[in-house]
Design a protein around this motif. Structure first.
Motif, PDB file in Angstrom:
ATOM      1  N   ILE A  91      -5.564   4.382  -0.424  1.00 27.68           N
ATOM      2  CA  ILE A  91      -4.219   4.813  -0.779  1.00 27.68           C
ATOM      3  C   ILE A  91      -3.493   3.584  -1.294  1.00 27.68           C
ATOM      4  CG2 ILE A  91      -2.030   5.724   0.076  1.00 27.68           C
ATOM      5  CD1 ILE A  91      -3.668   7.142   2.282  1.00 27.68           C
ATOM      6  N   ILE A  92      -2.850   3.712  -2.451  1.00 26.19           N
ATOM      7  CA  ILE A  92      -2.059   2.628  -3.033  1.00 26.19           C
ATOM      8  C   ILE A  92      -0.612   3.091  -3.057  1.00 26.19           C
ATOM      9  CG2 ILE A  92      -1.673   1.179  -5.057  1.00 26.19           C
ATOM     10  CD1 ILE A  92      -4.642   1.800  -5.810  1.00 26.19           C
ATOM     11  N   MET A  93       0.265   2.315  -2.404  1.00 26.40           N
ATOM     12  CA  MET A  93       1.693   2.651  -2.320  1.00 26.40           C
ATOM     13  C   MET A  93       2.486   1.552  -3.021  1.00 26.40           C
ATOM     14  SD  MET A  93       1.610   3.837   1.663  1.00 26.40           S
ATOM     15  CE  MET A  93       0.454   2.552   2.116  1.00 26.40           C
ATOM     16  N   LEU A  94       3.212   1.924  -4.074  1.00 30.19           N
ATOM     17  CA  LEU A  94       3.951   0.952  -4.884  1.00 30.19           C
ATOM     18  C   LEU A  94       5.345   0.730  -4.305  1.00 30.19           C
ATOM     19  CD1 LEU A  94       3.757  -0.766  -7.479  1.00 30.19           C
ATOM     20  CD2 LEU A  94       4.766   1.169  -8.685  1.00 30.19           C
ATOM     21  N   LYS A  95       5.628  -0.520  -3.952  1.00 28.99           N
ATOM     22  CA  LYS A  95       6.943  -0.877  -3.407  1.00 28.99           C
ATOM     23  C   LYS A  95       7.911  -1.261  -4.519  1.00 28.99           C
ATOM     24  CE  LYS A  95       9.239  -3.949  -0.111  1.00 28.99           C
ATOM     25  NZ  LYS A  95      10.218  -4.577  -0.966  1.00 28.99           N
ATOM     26  N   GLU A  96       7.439  -2.055  -5.491  1.00 33.04           N
ATOM     27  CA  GLU A  96       8.281  -2.546  -6.588  1.00 33.04           C
ATOM     28  C   GLU A  96       7.497  -2.536  -7.885  1.00 33.04           C
ATOM     29  OE1 GLU A  96       9.159  -6.535  -5.344  1.00 33.04           O
ATOM     30  OE2 GLU A  96      10.477  -5.892  -3.733  1.00 33.04           O
ATOM     31  N   ALA A 134       4.647  -6.260  -9.859  1.00 30.08           N
ATOM     32  CA  ALA A 134       4.446  -5.001  -9.140  1.00 30.08           C
ATOM     33  C   ALA A 134       3.935  -5.372  -7.754  1.00 30.08           C
ATOM     34  CB  ALA A 134       3.435  -4.124  -9.854  1.00 30.08           C
ATOM     35  N   MET A 135       4.619  -4.901  -6.714  1.00 31.96           N
ATOM     36  CA  MET A 135       4.153  -5.146  -5.350  1.00 31.96           C
ATOM     37  C   MET A 135       3.676  -3.822  -4.776  1.00 31.96           C
ATOM     38  SD  MET A 135       6.006  -6.563  -1.899  1.00 31.96           S
ATOM     39  CE  MET A 135       6.098  -8.259  -2.395  1.00 31.96           C
ATOM     40  N   TYR A 136       2.452  -3.828  -4.273  1.00 33.32           N
ATOM     41  CA  TYR A 136       1.902  -2.599  -3.716  1.00 33.32           C
ATOM     42  C   TYR A 136       1.075  -2.874  -2.469  1.00 33.32           C
ATOM     43  CZ  TYR A 136      -2.081  -4.083  -6.600  1.00 33.32           C
ATOM     44  OH  TYR A 136      -3.090  -4.801  -7.188  1.00 33.32           O
ATOM     45  N   PHE A 137       0.994  -1.856  -1.632  1.00 36.30           N
ATOM     46  CA  PHE A 137       0.231  -1.879  -0.395  1.00 36.30           C
ATOM     47  C   PHE A 137      -1.018  -1.037  -0.612  1.00 36.30           C
ATOM     48  CE2 PHE A 137       4.587  -2.594   0.560  1.00 36.30           C
ATOM     49  CZ  PHE A 137       4.641  -3.379   1.695  1.00 36.30           C
ATOM     50  N   VAL A 138      -2.156  -1.536  -0.175  1.00 34.59           N
ATOM     51  CA  VAL A 138      -3.406  -0.799  -0.252  1.00 34.59           C
ATOM     52  C   VAL A 138      -3.928  -0.573   1.159  1.00 34.59           C
ATOM     53  CG1 VAL A 138      -5.800  -0.812  -1.081  1.00 34.59           C
ATOM     54  CG2 VAL A 138      -3.981  -1.801  -2.494  1.00 34.59           C
TER      55      VAL A 138
END
Length: 146
Positions: A91-96, A134-138
């Motif tokens: 799951i990739i969640m985009l913060k910025e 782009a900052m994202y959580f994986v």
């Protein structure tokens, strides 16, 4: 060359042993309840694309299901890596920022708050198409550690 069932059975056993050996000791450790402060996470910079990554956690849940979580800051115009696929889901969640994600040949654009789910074995890629990092959580759901 012809292989007997016995030969194939032995090869399959060796392959399974090799796959099991790829599970790291970190993957076998049950994750403790813990708070991970962003400021305390070690930053590693990729020399190729300038991306900054922070490993948050990697290990097993109480029943042995392995997960991995990391945070990445990807500069404008960059990709984290070439299109690829793997056994685990993520799951990739985009913060910025704004990214373009291609999953199984279909390209989608999304911004902060957007989420992408990558199924097992599906080819995927991502590119930062915005003007800021782009900052994202994986969150990788590795199951048995593969």
């Amino acid at each position: 060359m012809n292989y007997s069932r016995r030969d194939l059975g032995m090869l399959m056993g060796l392959a399974a042993t090799g796959a099991a050996a790829q599970v790291s000791e970190a993957d076998k450790q049950v994750l403790p309840a813990k708070v991970y402060s962003f400021a305390d996470l070690e930053v590693k910079t990729n020399a190729t694309n300038g991306a900054k990554s922070r490993k948050v956690m990697q290990g097993a849940l109480h029943k042995g299901f392995v997960i991995n979580c990391h945070i990445t800051e990807l500069p404008p115009g960059q990709t984290p890596h070439p299109p690829h696929h793997h056994l685990h889901e993520e799951i990739i969640m985009l913060k910025e920022g704004t990214v373009e994600v291609t999953v199984d040949g279909k390209t989608s654009k999304f911004g902060a708050g957007g989420v992408s789910f990558i199924s097992s074995g599906v080819e995927h890629s991502m590119k930062n198409i915005g003007s800021v990092n782009a900052m994202y959580f994986v969150v990788e759901m590795r199951g048995d550690g593969t």
